[in-house]
Enzyme design. Structure first.
Site, short mmCIF file in Angstrom:
data_model
loop_
_atom_site.label_atom_id
_atom_site.label_comp_id
_atom_site.label_asym_id
_atom_site.label_seq_id
_atom_site.Cartn_x
_atom_site.Cartn_y
_atom_site.Cartn_z
N ASP A 185 0.83 -1.21 0.00
CA ASP A 185 0.00 0.00 0.00
C ASP A 185 0.86 1.25 0.00
OD1 ASP A 185 0.76 -0.78 2.70
OD2 ASP A 185 -0.57 0.79 3.44
N GLU B 36 0.08 -1.24 5.58
CA GLU B 36 1.16 -0.85 6.51
C GLU B 36 0.94 0.56 6.99
OE1 GLU B 36 4.97 0.84 7.88
OE2 GLU B 36 3.77 1.50 6.20
ZN ZN Z 1 6.71 2.37 4.08
CA CA Z 2 5.39 5.08 4.98
#
Ligand code: ZN
Ligand code: CA
Length: 368
Positions: free
Chosen positions: A77, A138
């Site tokens: 992501d 993340e």
């Molecule tokens: Zn990263």
């Molecule tokens: Ca980042």
């Protein structure tokens, strides 16, 4: 050898596939096909269902010539604004055209891993089993990594490719983070007719925030109140204020003390002024605390030396999937990948860093 054309071409393709957090479907499908085409076995886990996204983490296995597996991890992501990215290469530097991030965070990491696998296959290099973990979500909470089944890897250590800093730098210490949400309650009253009947939640919040240690609390600890909202109208004494904040520390005891200090200050001030505060705390991720001579750090230093870049063991104030993997008992080094000005539209990366990052991975594989 590392193919600059192939590596840069792959990076360009990846950043042009939009993948905001929890909507990584297109890039995951692309990577599944890519890895399968390279002969790897790819699985997608259930993280998508668990976190309310459309995609799970990808786990790909590249069987080796014996020994414990090593893990290379990067996240699929990207932060916003990160849709419709147009990468531009000029004078060896890749930027984004226009008003988006580049997405080198973390597609630079993904590109280097793919290129390293291609080189290993082409040159028939000896290598341990390599487990590739491409996580979702993340950014904004390390949600994908939290759903990963670390024990299934059969690995002794892992490398995340997700730190700023030049190639050759490696994070061995990073803080744990707690998030706090507070509701401060006072008592509403007409501000002109009977203000003495009211208790201002805004005044409670103001005094409590002024009394709280925030910013850089000590050399290992930071804290912030980042969001505040409350009140209804200028003629009403406000009866409710909501606050959101965080505390981070490299040391668990200091994190606990700072968190306690924040809760206590809010509650004491609220009581003193005739109101009350309800505070909830969520542990977001644990700290990274690897010794400089821990095998995963020592190996990274050796690999950096082997490719002629300067090894640098650094600490960070940020969090990454490496925090989660370390917390699950898998020693994980977070590698500097050369990305700069991440999370901004000025983000860039040098082609030389993409190449050196791939060479670093190949050196790690060789030395592991
Ligand atoms: Zn990263
Ligand atoms: Ca980042």
């Amino acid at each position: 050898m590392v193919s600059e054309t192939r590596l840069v071409g792959e990076f360009f393709r990846l950043v042009q596939i939009s993948s905001p957090s929890k909507r990584e479907r297109h890039v995951a499908d692309y990577l599944k096909a890519k890895l399968t085409g390279m002969g790897l076995k790819v699985e997608e886990d259930e993280a998508g269902f668990e976190i309310g996204g459309d995609t799970g983490n990808l786990i790909a296995r590249f069987p080796g010539n014996g020994g414990p597996a090593i893990v290379f991890c990067a996240h699929m992501d990207t932060v916003q604004p990160g849709e419709g990215i147009i990468p531009v290469l000029q004078d060896g530097i890749i930027t984004s055209q226009g008003a988006t991030v580049l997405g080198g965070d973390d597609k630079a990491g993904i590109s280097a891993i793919l290129e390293a696998i291609q080189v290993i296959k082409e040159q028939n290099l000896a290598h341990p089993e390599i487990v590739i973990v491409f996580t979702v979500a993340e950014e904004g909470g390390l949600r994908g990594a939290q759903a990963v089944d670390v024990d299934s890897f059969g690995a002794e250590f892992a490398f995340c490719l997700d730190a700023g800093g030049p190639v050759g730098s490696v994070v061995n210490r990073g803080p744990a983070q707690n998030q706090l949400r507070a509701s401060i309650y006072g008592r509403a009253a007409h501000a002109g007719i009977c203000p003495e009947e009211g208790v201002s939640a805004i005044q409670i919040a103001a005094e409590a925030i002024m009394r709280t240690k925030l910013g850089r609390v000590d050399s290992e600890t930071t804290a912030n109140i980042g969001l505040i909202s409350g009140g209804k109208a200028t003629n009403i004494i406000p009866d409710c204020v909501e606050l959101e904040g965080e505390a981070r520390s490299l040391t668990d005891a200091k994190l606990a003390a700072q968190t306690e200090h924040m809760i206590e200050t809010l509650q004491q001030v609220a009581r003193k002024r005739g109101g009350r505060a309800e505070v909830s705390v969520q542990a977001v991720y644990p700290a990274i605390n690897l010794a400089e001579d821990a095998p995963v750090i020592a190996l990274t230093i050796k690999a950096a030396q082997a490719i002629g870049v300067e090894p640098q063991v650094i600490r960070t104030g940020g969090g990454s999937d490496a925090n989660v993997l370390n917390g699950r008992g898998l020693p994980t080094a977070n590698l500097g990948i050369g990305m700069e000005k991440v999370h901004s539209t000025d983000e860039f990366i040098r082609v030389a860093d993409l190449i050196n990052l791939t060479r670093l991975l190949l050196a790690i594989v060789k030395l592991a």
